[in-house]
Each structure stands twice: as structure tokens, then as C-alpha cells.
Design a protein around this motif. Structure first.
Motif, PDB file in Angstrom:
ATOM      1  N   TYR A 119      -6.273 -19.693  -0.689  1.00 41.36           N
ATOM      2  CA  TYR A 119      -5.824 -18.897  -1.827  1.00 41.36           C
ATOM      3  C   TYR A 119      -4.415 -18.355  -1.636  1.00 41.36           C
ATOM      4  CZ  TYR A 119      -9.853 -18.775  -4.946  1.00 41.36           C
ATOM      5  OH  TYR A 119     -10.821 -19.109  -5.855  1.00 41.36           O
ATOM      6  N   ILE A 120      -4.088 -17.840  -0.453  1.00 40.40           N
ATOM      7  CA  ILE A 120      -2.788 -17.169  -0.318  1.00 40.40           C
ATOM      8  C   ILE A 120      -1.858 -17.840   0.696  1.00 40.40           C
ATOM      9  CG2 ILE A 120      -3.687 -14.967  -1.119  1.00 40.40           C
ATOM     10  CD1 ILE A 120      -3.650 -13.965   1.777  1.00 40.40           C
ATOM     11  N   HIS A 126       1.458 -22.450  -4.733  1.00 39.92           N
ATOM     12  CA  HIS A 126       1.888 -23.474  -5.689  1.00 39.92           C
ATOM     13  C   HIS A 126       0.790 -23.813  -6.692  1.00 39.92           C
ATOM     14  CE1 HIS A 126       5.773 -24.180  -3.846  1.00 39.92           C
ATOM     15  NE2 HIS A 126       5.193 -24.218  -2.663  1.00 39.92           N
ATOM     16  N   ARG A 127      -0.477 -23.679  -6.280  1.00 39.57           N
ATOM     17  CA  ARG A 127      -1.576 -23.988  -7.191  1.00 39.57           C
ATOM     18  C   ARG A 127      -1.788 -22.869  -8.209  1.00 39.57           C
ATOM     19  NH1 ARG A 127      -5.370 -23.655  -3.906  1.00 39.57           N
ATOM     20  NH2 ARG A 127      -6.537 -21.848  -4.675  1.00 39.57           N
ATOM     21  N   LEU A 128      -1.707 -21.634  -7.761  1.00 44.53           N
ATOM     22  CA  LEU A 128      -2.041 -20.493  -8.608  1.00 44.53           C
ATOM     23  C   LEU A 128      -0.867 -20.002  -9.449  1.00 44.53           C
ATOM     24  CD1 LEU A 128      -4.065 -18.463  -5.959  1.00 44.53           C
ATOM     25  CD2 LEU A 128      -5.026 -19.633  -7.940  1.00 44.53           C
ATOM     26  N   GLY A 129       0.332 -20.175  -8.938  1.00 46.19           N
ATOM     27  CA  GLY A 129       1.483 -19.595  -9.620  1.00 46.19           C
ATOM     28  C   GLY A 129       1.750 -18.189  -9.107  1.00 46.19           C
ATOM     29  N   ASP A 130       2.932 -17.701  -9.362  1.00 47.01           N
ATOM     30  CA  ASP A 130       3.421 -16.463  -8.772  1.00 47.01           C
ATOM     31  C   ASP A 130       2.501 -15.268  -9.044  1.00 47.01           C
ATOM     32  OD1 ASP A 130       6.023 -15.554  -7.370  1.00 47.01           O
ATOM     33  OD2 ASP A 130       5.716 -14.025  -8.900  1.00 47.01           O
TER      34      ASP A 130
END
Length: 233
Positions: free
Chosen positions: A164-165, A171-175
Motif C-alpha cells: 500500500y505505501i 503509483h497505483r493509488l495516486g498521491d
């Protein structure tokens, strides 16, 4: 041949009678600095990097440097100066590798997150989280370094904290979503470990715009400070 690249960020090295070479081994770059030098050198790392290739590249990049001893921050658990597990983001051959024999100098090896944590430590009970390629973690309590392996513990939906972090999660989750998960995980760790403060390091710590008063933003220069401090018994 890996080409050394001079970092744009100067750092005032500690001045001491004995010169220490600090090697910070990461999944993307190897960063190198020695006592009396102001500007770190960066050398390309990657999934094929072996310890022998790393030392060869460091020797070439620092051929004109003088130093008496070496501190190495390496990704993975370390015991008695040797890695216990192959780093997932590097090549093979790290487990049990004898850096002292290979370098012919006194060497101290420590987990890379622990070395950066030591550089940012300011007393009390501190948790360091390295937001880099993966997720590094170290607890320091009243000067005692306790390396942790929190990255691969389960977090949500069958995925780990690191998924997750870590960098892939960013890059997967976005900023925005990534930052929200960082804050959630910080709260979980503060509750579980009862720490006085948290230091965030690693390259992705720069994405943390605002943090609670008990969270401090470190920087990669702390790895070098930790490498120097490693010899202060």
C-alpha cells in the motif's frame, strides 16, 4: 558498467580523526559518502545487483578517496554483521557475505532503514518508517536500535503494508489515496508501539505535505549521519 552520478545535494560530512565510508544500498541507487566529503555519489542499483558487483562499483567510484572503516546499510534483516535473507529487490549472494573480508577494513553492517533511523534519532522512543522502493521500519528506544520487519505484515484486502505505501502503492493509488493510507498506518503503529514520535524517511517522504506534530520528515542525508554514528559505541 554502472556509472556513478554525483548527487545534486551537498552534505556536510562529520569531521573526525578516523574516516568512515558509508554505503547506503537501495533498490534504485547505491549512495556513498565518506568523512570529509561534502557531496554523496549515486551509483545505479537494480534487481541484478550482487554484493560483489556493488563493492566493485563503489571501489571504482571512490578510487581517489581515503577511509579507514566502512558502514553499510543493506535492505533486509542483519545479524552479527551479515544479512539473514536475500533482498527481494536485488541480485543473489547477499546472505552470509563477508564484507569485512572483501573490503579488508573494519566493517559494520546494519539494516538500511535502521541506519537512516539512527541518523534521525533525537532521544526517547522513536519509530522510523522508510517510504522508498519498499517500506523500511526501525524502532529506537532510549538509544537501543530495534530493527523491525513490518513491511510484509497483512494490512488490507490480502495486501501488505508495503504494497500500500511502498513505491508501487504510490503509483497505483495516486498521491491523495496513498497519503491517506500513510496516515492510517502511522496511527496504527503509534497505537501498537506507543512511540514518542515518528520519523518518515525514504524518497517518497517528500510527498507528505502536512504531518501531525508527532511526525517529523527526515531525509536521505540521515543515512550518512547514521553510518557515522554507527561507530559511536
Amino acid at each position: 558498467m554502472r556509472r556513478p552520478v554525483i548527487s545534486a545535494t551537498p552534505l556536510r560530512a562529520y569531521i573526525a580523526g578516523v574516516k568512515t565510508l558509508v554505503i547506503d544500498v537501495g533498490g534504485t541507487n547505491i549512495k556513498v559518502l565518506a568523512t570529509g566529503r561534502r557531496v554523496p555519489i549515486k551509483i545505479e542499483s537494480g534487481p541484478d545487483l550482487t554484493p560483489r558487483a556493488m563493492l566493485r562499483a563503489v571501489r571504482e567510484a571512490t578510487a581517489k578517496w581515503t577511509y579507514d572503516r566502512v558502514s553499510i546499510g543493506a535492505p533486509g534483516p542483519v545479524k552479527n554483521g551479515r544479512l539473514l535473507r536475500e533482498p527481494w529487490n536485488l541480485g543473489p549472494g547477499w546472505v552470509g557475505f563477508d564484507f569485512k573480508k572483501a573490503l579488508g577494513k573494519p566493517v559494520r553492517v546494519i539494516n538500511d532503514a535502521a541506519m537512516q533511523a539512527l541518523g534521525g534519532y533525537n532521544g526517547g522512543k522513536m519509530l522510523f518508517l522508510g517510504l522508498g522502493t519498499g517500506l523500511g521500519s526501525t524502532l529506537i528506544c532510549d538509544g537501543v536500535i530495534i530493527p523491525l520487519e513490518l513491511a510484509h505484515l497483512p494490512y488490507r484486502h490480502g495486501k501488505t503494508y508495503e504494497e500500500y505505501i511502498g513505491d508501487a502503492g504510490y503509483h497505483r493509488l495516486g498521491d491523495g489515496d496513498w497519503r491517506r493510507h500513510v496516515f492510517t498506518i502511522i496511527d496504527l503503529f503509534v497505537a501498537a508501539l506507543v512511540v514518542d514520535y515518528i520519523v518518515l524517511g525514504g524518497g517518497n517522504a517528500r510527498h507528505m505535505k502536512r504531518v501531525p506534530k508527532y511526525v517529523r520528515l527526515g531525509n536521505n542525508a540521515n543515512a550518512f549521519r547514521g553510518g557515522y554514528r554507527l561507530w559511536d559505541d
